[in-house]
Design a protein around this motif. Structure first.
Motif, PDB file in Angstrom:
ATOM      1  N   PHE A  35      -9.757  16.573 -60.453  1.00 52.24           N
ATOM      2  CA  PHE A  35      -9.068  15.357 -60.018  1.00 52.24           C
ATOM      3  C   PHE A  35      -8.643  15.464 -58.557  1.00 52.24           C
ATOM      4  CE2 PHE A  35      -8.269  14.182 -64.555  1.00 52.24           C
ATOM      5  CZ  PHE A  35      -8.793  12.898 -64.485  1.00 52.24           C
ATOM      6  N   ALA A  36      -8.144  16.640 -58.148  1.00 49.54           N
ATOM      7  CA  ALA A  36      -7.742  16.823 -56.754  1.00 49.54           C
ATOM      8  C   ALA A  36      -8.945  16.674 -55.821  1.00 49.54           C
ATOM      9  CB  ALA A  36      -7.084  18.188 -56.561  1.00 49.54           C
ATOM     10  N   ALA A  37     -10.084  17.230 -56.223  1.00 42.48           N
ATOM     11  CA  ALA A  37     -11.292  17.119 -55.404  1.00 42.48           C
ATOM     12  C   ALA A  37     -11.782  15.677 -55.314  1.00 42.48           C
ATOM     13  CB  ALA A  37     -12.386  18.009 -55.974  1.00 42.48           C
ATOM     14  N   ALA A  38     -11.463  14.877 -56.337  1.00 40.88           N
ATOM     15  CA  ALA A  38     -11.872  13.469 -56.350  1.00 40.88           C
ATOM     16  C   ALA A  38     -10.850  12.561 -55.676  1.00 40.88           C
ATOM     17  CB  ALA A  38     -12.113  13.016 -57.788  1.00 40.88           C
ATOM     18  N   GLY A  39      -9.816  13.162 -55.064  1.00 40.02           N
ATOM     19  CA  GLY A  39      -8.883  12.394 -54.263  1.00 40.02           C
ATOM     20  C   GLY A  39      -7.557  12.055 -54.896  1.00 40.02           C
ATOM     21  N   ALA A  40      -7.324  12.473 -56.128  1.00 40.40           N
ATOM     22  CA  ALA A  40      -6.067  12.145 -56.805  1.00 40.40           C
ATOM     23  C   ALA A  40      -4.940  13.064 -56.337  1.00 40.40           C
ATOM     24  CB  ALA A  40      -6.225  12.278 -58.317  1.00 40.40           C
ATOM     25  N   ALA A  41      -3.724  12.547 -56.420  1.00 42.08           N
ATOM     26  CA  ALA A  41      -2.532  13.383 -56.242  1.00 42.08           C
ATOM     27  C   ALA A  41      -2.243  13.975 -57.622  1.00 42.08           C
ATOM     28  CB  ALA A  41      -1.356  12.545 -55.760  1.00 42.08           C
ATOM     29  N   VAL A  42      -2.290  15.299 -57.736  1.00 41.43           N
ATOM     30  CA  VAL A  42      -2.228  15.957 -59.042  1.00 41.43           C
ATOM     31  C   VAL A  42      -0.957  16.776 -59.180  1.00 41.43           C
ATOM     32  CG1 VAL A  42      -3.391  17.575 -60.589  1.00 41.43           C
ATOM     33  CG2 VAL A  42      -4.740  16.083 -59.103  1.00 41.43           C
ATOM     34  N   ILE A  43      -0.325  16.644 -60.339  1.00 41.99           N
ATOM     35  CA  ILE A  43       0.776  17.510 -60.734  1.00 41.99           C
ATOM     36  C   ILE A  43       0.318  18.231 -61.989  1.00 41.99           C
ATOM     37  CG2 ILE A  43       3.157  17.641 -61.563  1.00 41.99           C
ATOM     38  CD1 ILE A  43       3.669  15.020 -60.027  1.00 41.99           C
ATOM     39  N   ASP A  55      -0.841  30.290 -59.013  1.00 42.43           N
ATOM     40  CA  ASP A  55      -1.697  29.155 -58.657  1.00 42.43           C
ATOM     41  C   ASP A  55      -1.167  28.445 -57.414  1.00 42.43           C
ATOM     42  OD1 ASP A  55      -3.263  29.686 -60.872  1.00 42.43           O
ATOM     43  OD2 ASP A  55      -2.328  28.147 -62.127  1.00 42.43           O
ATOM     44  N   ARG A  56       0.136  28.303 -57.330  1.00 40.26           N
ATOM     45  CA  ARG A  56       0.749  27.624 -56.178  1.00 40.26           C
ATOM     46  C   ARG A  56       0.430  28.362 -54.884  1.00 40.26           C
ATOM     47  NH1 ARG A  56       5.943  27.336 -57.797  1.00 40.26           N
ATOM     48  NH2 ARG A  56       5.648  25.285 -58.682  1.00 40.26           N
ATOM     49  N   ALA A  57       0.349  29.688 -54.946  1.00 37.30           N
ATOM     50  CA  ALA A  57       0.093  30.500 -53.751  1.00 37.30           C
ATOM     51  C   ALA A  57      -1.396  30.569 -53.397  1.00 37.30           C
ATOM     52  CB  ALA A  57       0.630  31.912 -53.974  1.00 37.30           C
ATOM     53  N   ASP A  58      -2.277  30.165 -54.290  1.00 41.43           N
ATOM     54  CA  ASP A  58      -3.720  30.267 -54.069  1.00 41.43           C
ATOM     55  C   ASP A  58      -4.221  29.103 -53.235  1.00 41.43           C
ATOM     56  OD1 ASP A  58      -6.539  30.263 -54.303  1.00 41.43           O
ATOM     57  OD2 ASP A  58      -6.416  31.301 -56.223  1.00 41.43           O
ATOM     58  N   PRO A  59      -4.824  29.366 -52.066  1.00 48.79           N
ATOM     59  CA  PRO A  59      -5.291  28.280 -51.205  1.00 48.79           C
ATOM     60  C   PRO A  59      -6.422  27.460 -51.813  1.00 48.79           C
ATOM     61  CG  PRO A  59      -5.991  30.391 -50.340  1.00 48.79           C
ATOM     62  CD  PRO A  59      -5.052  30.679 -51.488  1.00 48.79           C
ATOM     63  N   ASN A  60      -7.082  27.976 -52.843  1.00 47.38           N
ATOM     64  CA  ASN A  60      -8.137  27.219 -53.520  1.00 47.38           C
ATOM     65  C   ASN A  60      -7.598  26.029 -54.300  1.00 47.38           C
ATOM     66  OD1 ASN A  60     -10.363  28.843 -52.726  1.00 47.38           O
ATOM     67  ND2 ASN A  60      -9.726  30.361 -54.228  1.00 47.38           N
ATOM     68  N   TYR A  61      -6.305  25.996 -54.522  1.00 48.58           N
ATOM     69  CA  TYR A  61      -5.700  24.950 -55.331  1.00 48.58           C
ATOM     70  C   TYR A  61      -4.883  23.975 -54.497  1.00 48.58           C
ATOM     71  CZ  TYR A  61      -7.137  28.192 -58.944  1.00 48.58           C
ATOM     72  OH  TYR A  61      -7.865  29.032 -59.735  1.00 48.58           O
ATOM     73  N   ARG A  62      -5.302  23.778 -53.234  1.00 52.63           N
ATOM     74  CA  ARG A  62      -4.628  22.801 -52.382  1.00 52.63           C
ATOM     75  C   ARG A  62      -4.770  21.418 -53.005  1.00 52.63           C
ATOM     76  NH1 ARG A  62      -7.200  25.072 -47.087  1.00 52.63           N
ATOM     77  NH2 ARG A  62      -8.962  24.412 -48.305  1.00 52.63           N
ATOM     78  N   GLY A  63      -3.765  20.620 -52.860  1.00 56.58           N
ATOM     79  CA  GLY A  63      -3.799  19.258 -53.398  1.00 56.58           C
ATOM     80  C   GLY A  63      -3.240  19.165 -54.799  1.00 56.58           C
ATOM     81  N   ILE A  64      -2.813  20.300 -55.357  1.00 54.20           N
ATOM     82  CA  ILE A  64      -2.237  20.306 -56.700  1.00 54.20           C
ATOM     83  C   ILE A  64      -0.807  20.806 -56.597  1.00 54.20           C
ATOM     84  CG2 ILE A  64      -2.403  21.202 -59.041  1.00 54.20           C
ATOM     85  CD1 ILE A  64      -5.373  21.767 -58.484  1.00 54.20           C
ATOM     86  N   ALA A  65       0.128  20.031 -57.122  1.00 54.66           N
ATOM     87  CA  ALA A  65       1.524  20.470 -57.182  1.00 54.66           C
ATOM     88  C   ALA A  65       1.746  21.102 -58.539  1.00 54.66           C
ATOM     89  CB  ALA A  65       2.462  19.283 -56.988  1.00 54.66           C
ATOM     90  N   PHE A  66       2.252  22.340 -58.541  1.00 52.69           N
ATOM     91  CA  PHE A  66       2.518  23.057 -59.794  1.00 52.69           C
ATOM     92  C   PHE A  66       3.990  23.086 -60.066  1.00 52.69           C
ATOM     93  CE2 PHE A  66      -1.537  24.760 -58.372  1.00 52.69           C
ATOM     94  CZ  PHE A  66      -2.282  24.732 -59.538  1.00 52.69           C
TER      95      PHE A  66
END
Length: 66
Positions: A35-43, A55-66
């Motif tokens: 979903f983040a890759a498709a442009g959504a704001a993700v929680i 996960d929060r510290a991993d740069p691969n998961y940018r765009g996702i709020a944990f």
């Protein structure tokens, strides 16, 4: 993952908000990333504080709020 995202129109979820439960690992994390890759704001939520922090510290998961 890229082949799944490529199946959707670019920006399909732009401006949308998505809540993913179980998003700290496994399928839930993959869904959150998609979903983040498709442009959504993700929680993403989960029951493991340690996994969520990692996960929060991993740069691969940018765009996702944990």
């Amino acid at each position: 993952m890229d082949d799944i995202i490529g199946s959707f129109r670019a920006g399909l979820f732009a401006g949308k908000h998505v809540l993913v439960s179980g998003g700290s690992s496994g399928i839930g994390l993959a869904v959150a990333r998609g979903f983040a890759a498709a442009g959504a704001a993700v929680i993403a939520t989960g029951t493991s504080d340690a996994k969520l922090e990692a996960d929060r510290a991993d740069p691969n998961y940018r765009g996702i709020a944990f």
